[in-house]
Scaffold this motif. Structure first.
Motif, PDB file in Angstrom:
ATOM      1  N   ALA A 100      39.661 -28.192 -11.127  1.00 54.92           N
ATOM      2  CA  ALA A 100      38.498 -28.443 -10.052  1.00 54.92           C
ATOM      3  C   ALA A 100      38.427 -27.094  -9.505  1.00 54.92           C
ATOM      4  O   ALA A 100      37.397 -26.679  -9.090  1.00 54.92           O
ATOM      5  CB  ALA A 100      39.232 -29.264  -8.941  1.00 54.92           C
ATOM      6  N   THR A 101      39.654 -26.292  -9.478  1.00 54.23           N
ATOM      7  CA  THR A 101      39.286 -24.863  -9.001  1.00 54.23           C
ATOM      8  C   THR A 101      38.621 -24.106 -10.043  1.00 54.23           C
ATOM      9  O   THR A 101      37.597 -23.295  -9.665  1.00 54.23           O
ATOM     10  CB  THR A 101      40.667 -24.038  -9.082  1.00 54.23           C
ATOM     11  OG1 THR A 101      41.646 -24.817  -8.139  1.00 54.23           O
ATOM     12  CG2 THR A 101      40.577 -22.755  -8.483  1.00 54.23           C
ATOM     13  N   ARG A 130      26.697 -26.678  -1.694  1.00 55.35           N
ATOM     14  CA  ARG A 130      27.801 -27.104  -1.029  1.00 55.35           C
ATOM     15  C   ARG A 130      28.038 -28.731  -1.310  1.00 55.35           C
ATOM     16  O   ARG A 130      29.310 -29.101  -1.291  1.00 55.35           O
ATOM     17  CB  ARG A 130      27.726 -27.365   0.631  1.00 55.35           C
ATOM     18  CG  ARG A 130      28.436 -27.731   1.445  1.00 55.35           C
ATOM     19  CD  ARG A 130      28.075 -27.608   3.112  1.00 55.35           C
ATOM     20  NE  ARG A 130      27.398 -26.359   3.359  1.00 55.35           N
ATOM     21  CZ  ARG A 130      26.368 -25.871   3.547  1.00 55.35           C
ATOM     22  NH1 ARG A 130      25.338 -26.791   3.433  1.00 55.35           N
ATOM     23  NH2 ARG A 130      26.173 -24.769   4.070  1.00 55.35           N
ATOM     24  N   PHE A 131      27.089 -29.375  -1.564  1.00 56.43           N
ATOM     25  CA  PHE A 131      27.252 -30.954  -2.153  1.00 56.43           C
ATOM     26  C   PHE A 131      28.235 -30.725  -3.607  1.00 56.43           C
ATOM     27  O   PHE A 131      29.153 -31.593  -3.414  1.00 56.43           O
ATOM     28  CB  PHE A 131      25.877 -31.581  -2.299  1.00 56.43           C
ATOM     29  CG  PHE A 131      26.168 -32.972  -2.841  1.00 56.43           C
ATOM     30  CD1 PHE A 131      26.587 -33.924  -1.990  1.00 56.43           C
ATOM     31  CD2 PHE A 131      26.076 -33.357  -4.077  1.00 56.43           C
ATOM     32  CE1 PHE A 131      26.374 -35.135  -2.233  1.00 56.43           C
ATOM     33  CE2 PHE A 131      26.288 -34.511  -4.642  1.00 56.43           C
ATOM     34  CZ  PHE A 131      26.289 -35.402  -3.692  1.00 56.43           C
ATOM     35  N   SER A 134      31.957 -32.165  -3.773  1.00 56.07           N
ATOM     36  CA  SER A 134      32.259 -33.358  -5.164  1.00 56.07           C
ATOM     37  C   SER A 134      33.456 -32.943  -5.946  1.00 56.07           C
ATOM     38  O   SER A 134      34.045 -33.914  -6.392  1.00 56.07           O
ATOM     39  CB  SER A 134      31.228 -33.656  -5.795  1.00 56.07           C
ATOM     40  OG  SER A 134      30.701 -32.527  -6.607  1.00 56.07           O
ATOM     41  N   VAL A 135      33.643 -31.874  -6.081  1.00 58.76           N
ATOM     42  CA  VAL A 135      34.659 -31.305  -6.940  1.00 58.76           C
ATOM     43  C   VAL A 135      36.038 -31.099  -6.080  1.00 58.76           C
ATOM     44  O   VAL A 135      37.048 -31.348  -6.511  1.00 58.76           O
ATOM     45  CB  VAL A 135      34.427 -29.996  -7.568  1.00 58.76           C
ATOM     46  CG1 VAL A 135      35.500 -29.276  -8.195  1.00 58.76           C
ATOM     47  CG2 VAL A 135      33.153 -30.059  -8.561  1.00 58.76           C
ATOM     48  N   LEU A 136      35.902 -30.532  -4.927  1.00 55.60           N
ATOM     49  CA  LEU A 136      37.058 -29.945  -4.414  1.00 55.60           C
ATOM     50  C   LEU A 136      37.630 -30.853  -3.295  1.00 55.60           C
ATOM     51  O   LEU A 136      38.819 -30.772  -2.829  1.00 55.60           O
ATOM     52  CB  LEU A 136      36.925 -28.629  -3.474  1.00 55.60           C
ATOM     53  CG  LEU A 136      36.552 -27.561  -4.335  1.00 55.60           C
ATOM     54  CD1 LEU A 136      36.214 -26.269  -3.422  1.00 55.60           C
ATOM     55  CD2 LEU A 136      37.568 -27.193  -5.276  1.00 55.60           C
ATOM     56  N   ASP A 137      36.953 -32.042  -2.589  1.00 53.75           N
ATOM     57  CA  ASP A 137      37.390 -32.925  -1.711  1.00 53.75           C
ATOM     58  C   ASP A 137      38.522 -33.685  -2.367  1.00 53.75           C
ATOM     59  O   ASP A 137      39.440 -33.961  -1.707  1.00 53.75           O
ATOM     60  CB  ASP A 137      36.175 -33.760  -1.487  1.00 53.75           C
ATOM     61  CG  ASP A 137      35.509 -33.242  -0.416  1.00 53.75           C
ATOM     62  OD1 ASP A 137      35.737 -31.847   0.152  1.00 53.75           O
ATOM     63  OD2 ASP A 137      34.428 -33.722   0.163  1.00 53.75           O
ATOM     64  N   PRO A 138      38.421 -34.148  -3.590  1.00 52.87           N
ATOM     65  CA  PRO A 138      39.719 -34.932  -4.010  1.00 52.87           C
ATOM     66  C   PRO A 138      41.108 -33.975  -4.117  1.00 52.87           C
ATOM     67  O   PRO A 138      42.137 -34.508  -3.790  1.00 52.87           O
ATOM     68  CB  PRO A 138      39.299 -35.468  -5.365  1.00 52.87           C
ATOM     69  CG  PRO A 138      37.713 -35.276  -5.615  1.00 52.87           C
ATOM     70  CD  PRO A 138      37.455 -34.153  -4.684  1.00 52.87           C
TER      71      PRO A 138
END
Length: 226
Positions: free
Chosen positions: A49-50, A84-85, A89-93
């Protein structure tokens, strides 16, 4: 003959393709086995994700800079919202997994974790709602508070452990010294009024040492006669 030689020779492209397939099979099989461990799986997902978030930055940052240079504020706002969206979607998990690990550590130390809001309309300074997935994420303030309290509890536990460890070593040293002195002062097995001679025998203290017997005068005179 040339045609036969060309058929018998291995095609380099096919060899490279077979090696690549073999590497993929081994990599996927090893990855499946490693992912059975929760912390390894989370670490792999977090790093992926990073990297994906870095690629999004490399994609959108030049576009936003170009829109600002052209003073196209509508396009800039659209790009920022889209960026931002995609980032959420990538970093919230990732933030959710880190929040779960942090709150679990806090509960193990006996720290009270504020409960999550029951509805999406409820406002909370400790939690904020993911706009993409709809789950609650710990706020930066809550994470900072939990980390500080965890550090305090860990320091207190370490001090308690060090105190008991010092006491245990002191008691062990006292017992070792006591048994060492007791072993050195072991009583003599000879009973009272006895002492141990140089040969190791127990001899009665009032016992007289045997003296050699004197020869009788009669025997001396008999020996003197020719």
């Amino acid at each position: 003959m040339p045609a036969l030689e060309s058929n018998t020779q291995a095609d380099p492209s096919n060899t490279l393709l077979s090696v690549a397939r073999l590497k993929d099979i081994l990599k996927n099989g090893l990855l499946k086995k490693v992912r059975r461990l929760r912390f390894v799986s989370d670490w792999i997902d977090d790093h992926a994700a990073t990297r994906q978030a870095q690629k999004l930055r490399e994609t959108y940052a030049p576009l936003v800079a170009r829109a600002e240079k052209a003073e196209d504020w509508g396009e800039r706002d659209r790009l920022l919202s889209e960026w931002r969206f995609e980032s959420d979607s990538v970093l919230d998990p990732v933030y959710e997994r880190k929040g779960e690990r942090l709150t679990a550590r806090a509960r193990r130390h006996g720290i009270t974790v504020p409960s999550q809001p029951r509805s999406t309309d409820e406002q909370s300074e400790n939690w904020h709602l993911s706009r993409v997935y709809g789950f609650w994420l710990p706020s930066a303030q809550l994470e900072q508070t939990l980390r500080r309290e965890i550090k305090i509890e860990q320091t207190a536990n370490y001090e308690e452990f060090r105190k008991w460890a010092t006491l245990s070593f002191a008691v062990a040293g006292f017992l070792l010294a006591f048994y060492s002195i007791r072993a050195m002062k072991r009583p003599d097995p000879c009973p009272g009024n006895y002492y141990r001679s140089d040969s190791g025998e127990c001899i009665f203290a009032l016992q007289k040492s045997p003296q050699p017997s004197k020869p009788s005068p009669v025997r001396e005179s008999a020996r003197a006669r020719p």
